[in-house]
Design a protein around this motif. Structure first.
Motif, PDB file in Angstrom:
ATOM      1  N   ASP A 286       0.826  -1.206   0.000  1.00 32.51           N
ATOM      2  CA  ASP A 286       0.000   0.000   0.000  1.00 32.51           C
ATOM      3  C   ASP A 286       0.867   1.265   0.000  1.00 32.51           C
ATOM      4  OD1 ASP A 286      -2.190  -1.671  -0.017  1.00 32.51           O
ATOM      5  OD2 ASP A 286      -2.697  -1.344   2.098  1.00 32.51           O
ATOM      6  N   ASN A 287       1.939   1.250   0.785  1.00 28.49           N
ATOM      7  CA  ASN A 287       2.856   2.392   0.798  1.00 28.49           C
ATOM      8  C   ASN A 287       3.529   2.581  -0.561  1.00 28.49           C
ATOM      9  OD1 ASN A 287       2.865   3.659   3.481  1.00 28.49           O
ATOM     10  ND2 ASN A 287       3.471   1.628   4.184  1.00 28.49           N
ATOM     11  N   LEU A 288       3.945   1.487  -1.168  1.00 34.38           N
ATOM     12  CA  LEU A 288       4.597   1.566  -2.474  1.00 34.38           C
ATOM     13  C   LEU A 288       3.616   2.011  -3.561  1.00 34.38           C
ATOM     14  CD1 LEU A 288       6.958  -1.542  -2.355  1.00 34.38           C
ATOM     15  CD2 LEU A 288       7.507   0.858  -1.889  1.00 34.38           C
ATOM     16  N   LEU A 289       2.367   1.576  -3.463  1.00 35.42           N
ATOM     17  CA  LEU A 289       1.343   2.059  -4.401  1.00 35.42           C
ATOM     18  C   LEU A 289       1.179   3.567  -4.273  1.00 35.42           C
ATOM     19  CD1 LEU A 289      -1.358  -0.742  -4.116  1.00 35.42           C
ATOM     20  CD2 LEU A 289      -0.325   0.054  -6.256  1.00 35.42           C
ATOM     21  N   HIS A 290       1.129   4.049  -3.047  1.00 35.21           N
ATOM     22  CA  HIS A 290       0.977   5.484  -2.787  1.00 35.21           C
ATOM     23  C   HIS A 290       2.164   6.284  -3.352  1.00 35.21           C
ATOM     24  CE1 HIS A 290      -0.117   9.188  -0.772  1.00 35.21           C
ATOM     25  NE2 HIS A 290       1.099   9.240  -0.254  1.00 35.21           N
ATOM     26  N   LEU A 291       3.363   5.714  -3.263  1.00 42.05           N
ATOM     27  CA  LEU A 291       4.561   6.387  -3.767  1.00 42.05           C
ATOM     28  C   LEU A 291       4.648   6.382  -5.300  1.00 42.05           C
ATOM     29  CD1 LEU A 291       7.311   5.047  -1.320  1.00 42.05           C
ATOM     30  CD2 LEU A 291       6.423   7.382  -1.433  1.00 42.05           C
ATOM     31  N   GLY A 292       3.899   5.496  -5.940  1.00 42.56           N
ATOM     32  CA  GLY A 292       3.986   5.372  -7.391  1.00 42.56           C
ATOM     33  C   GLY A 292       5.059   4.392  -7.845  1.00 42.56           C
ATOM     34  N   PHE A 293       5.529   3.552  -6.954  1.00 39.11           N
ATOM     35  CA  PHE A 293       6.600   2.594  -7.229  1.00 39.11           C
ATOM     36  C   PHE A 293       6.294   1.676  -8.406  1.00 39.11           C
ATOM     37  CE2 PHE A 293       8.461  -1.647  -6.228  1.00 39.11           C
ATOM     38  CZ  PHE A 293       9.802  -1.325  -6.297  1.00 39.11           C
ATOM     39  N   PHE A 294       5.060   1.264  -8.567  1.00 39.22           N
ATOM     40  CA  PHE A 294       4.699   0.306  -9.617  1.00 39.22           C
ATOM     41  C   PHE A 294       4.474   0.971 -10.969  1.00 39.22           C
ATOM     42  CE2 PHE A 294       3.477  -1.597  -5.563  1.00 39.22           C
ATOM     43  CZ  PHE A 294       4.099  -2.825  -5.653  1.00 39.22           C
ATOM     44  N   ASP A 295       4.460   2.301 -11.014  1.00 38.93           N
ATOM     45  CA  ASP A 295       4.226   3.056 -12.249  1.00 38.93           C
ATOM     46  C   ASP A 295       5.464   3.786 -12.762  1.00 38.93           C
ATOM     47  OD1 ASP A 295       1.343   2.611 -12.238  1.00 38.93           O
ATOM     48  OD2 ASP A 295       1.293   3.999 -10.542  1.00 38.93           O
ATOM     49  N   ALA A 296       6.393   4.081 -11.885  1.00 40.93           N
ATOM     50  CA  ALA A 296       7.535   4.939 -12.218  1.00 40.93           C
ATOM     51  C   ALA A 296       8.540   4.230 -13.129  1.00 40.93           C
ATOM     52  CB  ALA A 296       8.241   5.381 -10.933  1.00 40.93           C
ATOM     53  N   PRO A 297       9.267   5.003 -13.930  1.00 40.49           N
ATOM     54  CA  PRO A 297      10.372   4.418 -14.701  1.00 40.49           C
ATOM     55  C   PRO A 297      11.609   4.307 -13.805  1.00 40.49           C
ATOM     56  CG  PRO A 297      10.239   6.753 -15.152  1.00 40.49           C
ATOM     57  CD  PRO A 297       9.082   6.428 -14.229  1.00 40.49           C
TER      58      PRO A 297
ATOM     59  N   LEU B 234      13.790  -2.292  -2.442  1.00 42.00           N
ATOM     60  CA  LEU B 234      13.729  -0.928  -1.914  1.00 42.00           C
ATOM     61  C   LEU B 234      14.938  -0.060  -2.260  1.00 42.00           C
ATOM     62  CD1 LEU B 234      12.354  -1.837   1.641  1.00 42.00           C
ATOM     63  CD2 LEU B 234      11.057  -1.324  -0.442  1.00 42.00           C
ATOM     64  N   HIS B 235      15.927  -0.589  -2.940  1.00 38.58           N
ATOM     65  CA  HIS B 235      17.178   0.151  -3.142  1.00 38.58           C
ATOM     66  C   HIS B 235      17.000   1.437  -3.945  1.00 38.58           C
ATOM     67  CE1 HIS B 235      17.224  -1.751  -7.113  1.00 38.58           C
ATOM     68  NE2 HIS B 235      18.177  -0.894  -7.456  1.00 38.58           N
ATOM     69  N   ASP B 236      16.024   1.521  -4.817  1.00 39.35           N
ATOM     70  CA  ASP B 236      15.833   2.698  -5.668  1.00 39.35           C
ATOM     71  C   ASP B 236      14.527   3.453  -5.385  1.00 39.35           C
ATOM     72  OD1 ASP B 236      18.144   2.977  -7.176  1.00 39.35           O
ATOM     73  OD2 ASP B 236      17.402   1.824  -8.884  1.00 39.35           O
ATOM     74  N   LEU B 237      14.033   3.397  -4.163  1.00 37.24           N
ATOM     75  CA  LEU B 237      12.792   4.122  -3.841  1.00 37.24           C
ATOM     76  C   LEU B 237      12.901   5.608  -4.142  1.00 37.24           C
ATOM     77  CD1 LEU B 237      11.508   2.560  -0.499  1.00 37.24           C
ATOM     78  CD2 LEU B 237      10.669   2.193  -2.824  1.00 37.24           C
ATOM     79  N   CYS B 238      14.115   6.115  -4.144  1.00 38.33           N
ATOM     80  CA  CYS B 238      14.335   7.532  -4.424  1.00 38.33           C
ATOM     81  C   CYS B 238      13.802   7.944  -5.789  1.00 38.33           C
ATOM     82  CB  CYS B 238      15.820   7.851  -4.358  1.00 38.33           C
ATOM     83  SG  CYS B 238      16.789   6.897  -5.558  1.00 38.33           S
ATOM     84  N   LYS B 239      13.612   6.986  -6.678  1.00 46.99           N
ATOM     85  CA  LYS B 239      13.181   7.290  -8.044  1.00 46.99           C
ATOM     86  C   LYS B 239      11.664   7.402  -8.196  1.00 46.99           C
ATOM     87  CE  LYS B 239      17.217   5.261 -10.257  1.00 46.99           C
ATOM     88  NZ  LYS B 239      17.685   4.282 -11.259  1.00 46.99           N
ATOM     89  N   CYS B 240      10.917   7.095  -7.150  1.00 45.65           N
ATOM     90  CA  CYS B 240       9.452   7.121  -7.250  1.00 45.65           C
ATOM     91  C   CYS B 240       8.919   8.475  -7.708  1.00 45.65           C
ATOM     92  CB  CYS B 240       8.819   6.740  -5.921  1.00 45.65           C
ATOM     93  SG  CYS B 240       8.937   4.981  -5.552  1.00 45.65           S
ATOM     94  N   ASP B 241       9.569   9.564  -7.295  1.00 44.51           N
ATOM     95  CA  ASP B 241       9.079  10.901  -7.657  1.00 44.51           C
ATOM     96  C   ASP B 241      10.072  11.674  -8.525  1.00 44.51           C
ATOM     97  OD1 ASP B 241      11.063  11.464  -5.817  1.00 44.51           O
ATOM     98  OD2 ASP B 241       9.850  12.804  -4.597  1.00 44.51           O
ATOM     99  N   GLN B 242      11.082  11.004  -9.065  1.00 49.56           N
ATOM    100  CA  GLN B 242      12.133  11.717  -9.783  1.00 49.56           C
ATOM    101  C   GLN B 242      11.833  12.013 -11.246  1.00 49.56           C
ATOM    102  OE1 GLN B 242      15.816   9.549  -9.030  1.00 49.56           O
ATOM    103  NE2 GLN B 242      16.485  11.283  -7.828  1.00 49.56           N
ATOM    104  N   TYR B 243      10.890  11.321 -11.842  1.00 49.17           N
ATOM    105  CA  TYR B 243      10.663  11.469 -13.275  1.00 49.17           C
ATOM    106  C   TYR B 243       9.208  11.813 -13.580  1.00 49.17           C
ATOM    107  CZ  TYR B 243      15.001   8.818 -12.988  1.00 49.17           C
ATOM    108  OH  TYR B 243      16.263   8.398 -12.664  1.00 49.17           O
ATOM    109  N   VAL B 244       9.019  12.676 -14.563  1.00 46.74           N
ATOM    110  CA  VAL B 244       7.690  13.070 -15.000  1.00 46.74           C
ATOM    111  C   VAL B 244       7.560  12.699 -16.477  1.00 46.74           C
ATOM    112  CG1 VAL B 244       6.139  15.026 -15.375  1.00 46.74           C
ATOM    113  CG2 VAL B 244       7.595  14.969 -13.357  1.00 46.74           C
ATOM    114  N   GLN B 245       6.455  12.041 -16.805  1.00 40.90           N
ATOM    115  CA  GLN B 245       6.250  11.638 -18.196  1.00 40.90           C
ATOM    116  C   GLN B 245       5.748  12.815 -19.022  1.00 40.90           C
ATOM    117  OE1 GLN B 245       3.829   8.151 -18.705  1.00 40.90           O
ATOM    118  NE2 GLN B 245       4.758   7.711 -20.695  1.00 40.90           N
ATOM    119  N   LYS B 246       6.379  13.010 -20.188  1.00 44.21           N
ATOM    120  CA  LYS B 246       5.995  14.078 -21.110  1.00 44.21           C
ATOM    121  C   LYS B 246       4.931  13.554 -22.080  1.00 44.21           C
ATOM    122  CE  LYS B 246      10.198  14.767 -22.622  1.00 44.21           C
ATOM    123  NZ  LYS B 246      11.428  15.304 -23.227  1.00 44.21           N
ATOM    124  N   ASP B 247       4.351  14.459 -22.842  1.00 45.94           N
ATOM    125  CA  ASP B 247       3.305  14.091 -23.798  1.00 45.94           C
ATOM    126  C   ASP B 247       3.778  13.064 -24.827  1.00 45.94           C
ATOM    127  OD1 ASP B 247       1.506  15.772 -22.547  1.00 45.94           O
ATOM    128  OD2 ASP B 247       1.897  17.462 -23.911  1.00 45.94           O
TER     129      ASP B 247
END
Length: 186
Positions: free
Chosen positions: A36-47, A94-107
């Protein structure tokens, strides 16, 4: 090719795989809370990156799963000893959790690196995020913190060396990360 097969997984596939893998390492309530925490962070969607390994939605999870599988493989083949048996799974995932909010998808479907985030860093940031919902051992903290190996700043290489000397699995965590990103290209 492994990237193609992983890239075709859905978010639901990734979440279900996570639950199956982690269910063997912790109680169901702990596993569900972590999910649930990882879902909230966007872990399963992030590049996992903007243009290198895992540069697609869900790539962060796929990369983390490959690091986990590589770390479990190294543990079995080399007889690595951990402070607790679930450590290769926790460190790998968990080693790369820092990447959950690091990237934004462009159009156009590619990703841009987010600048000016309130919490920065790589290994340190991943440890901080993980410790918000799990108690990590010192070994797990050091493995996550130093998983970049010599790709970290040259000024801290002595600290990296000290971490490897005190907990050799730091080196094997870096090796598993390199296997996933450089050999398996995920």
């Amino acid at each position: 090719n492994g990237v193609y097969l992983m890239n075709n997984k859905t978010k639901k596939d990734r979440v279900n795989q996570f639950m199956r893998i982690m269910a063997d390492t912790m109680t169901y309530p702990q596993c569900k809370a972590l999910r649930d925490n990882l879902l909230h962070l966007g872990f399963f969607d992030a590049p996992a990156s903007t243009k290198y390994h895992g540069n697609y939605p869900g790539g962060l999870y796929d990369h983390s799963m490959m690091v986990t599988q590589s770390l479990v493989y190294l543990t079995k083949k080399l007889g690595l000893q951990w402070e607790r048996p679930q450590s290769p799974y926790l460190v790998g995932m968990l080693h790369d959790l820092c990447k959950c909010d690091q990237y934004v998808q462009k159009d156009d479907g590619t990703f841009d690196y987010q600048k000016n985030l309130p919490l920065t860093g790589h290994g340190d940031k991943s440890v901080i995020i993980a410790q918000q919902f799990l108690t990590l051992t010192e070994e797990e903290v050091l493995c996550i913190r130093w998983h970049m190996g010599a790709y970290d700043d040259k000024e801290v290489w002595n600290n990296l060396g000290a971490a490897i000397e005190s907990h050799p699995n730091v080196l094997f965590t870096h090796t598993a990360d390199m296997m996933a990103s450089r050999i398996f290209k995920i």
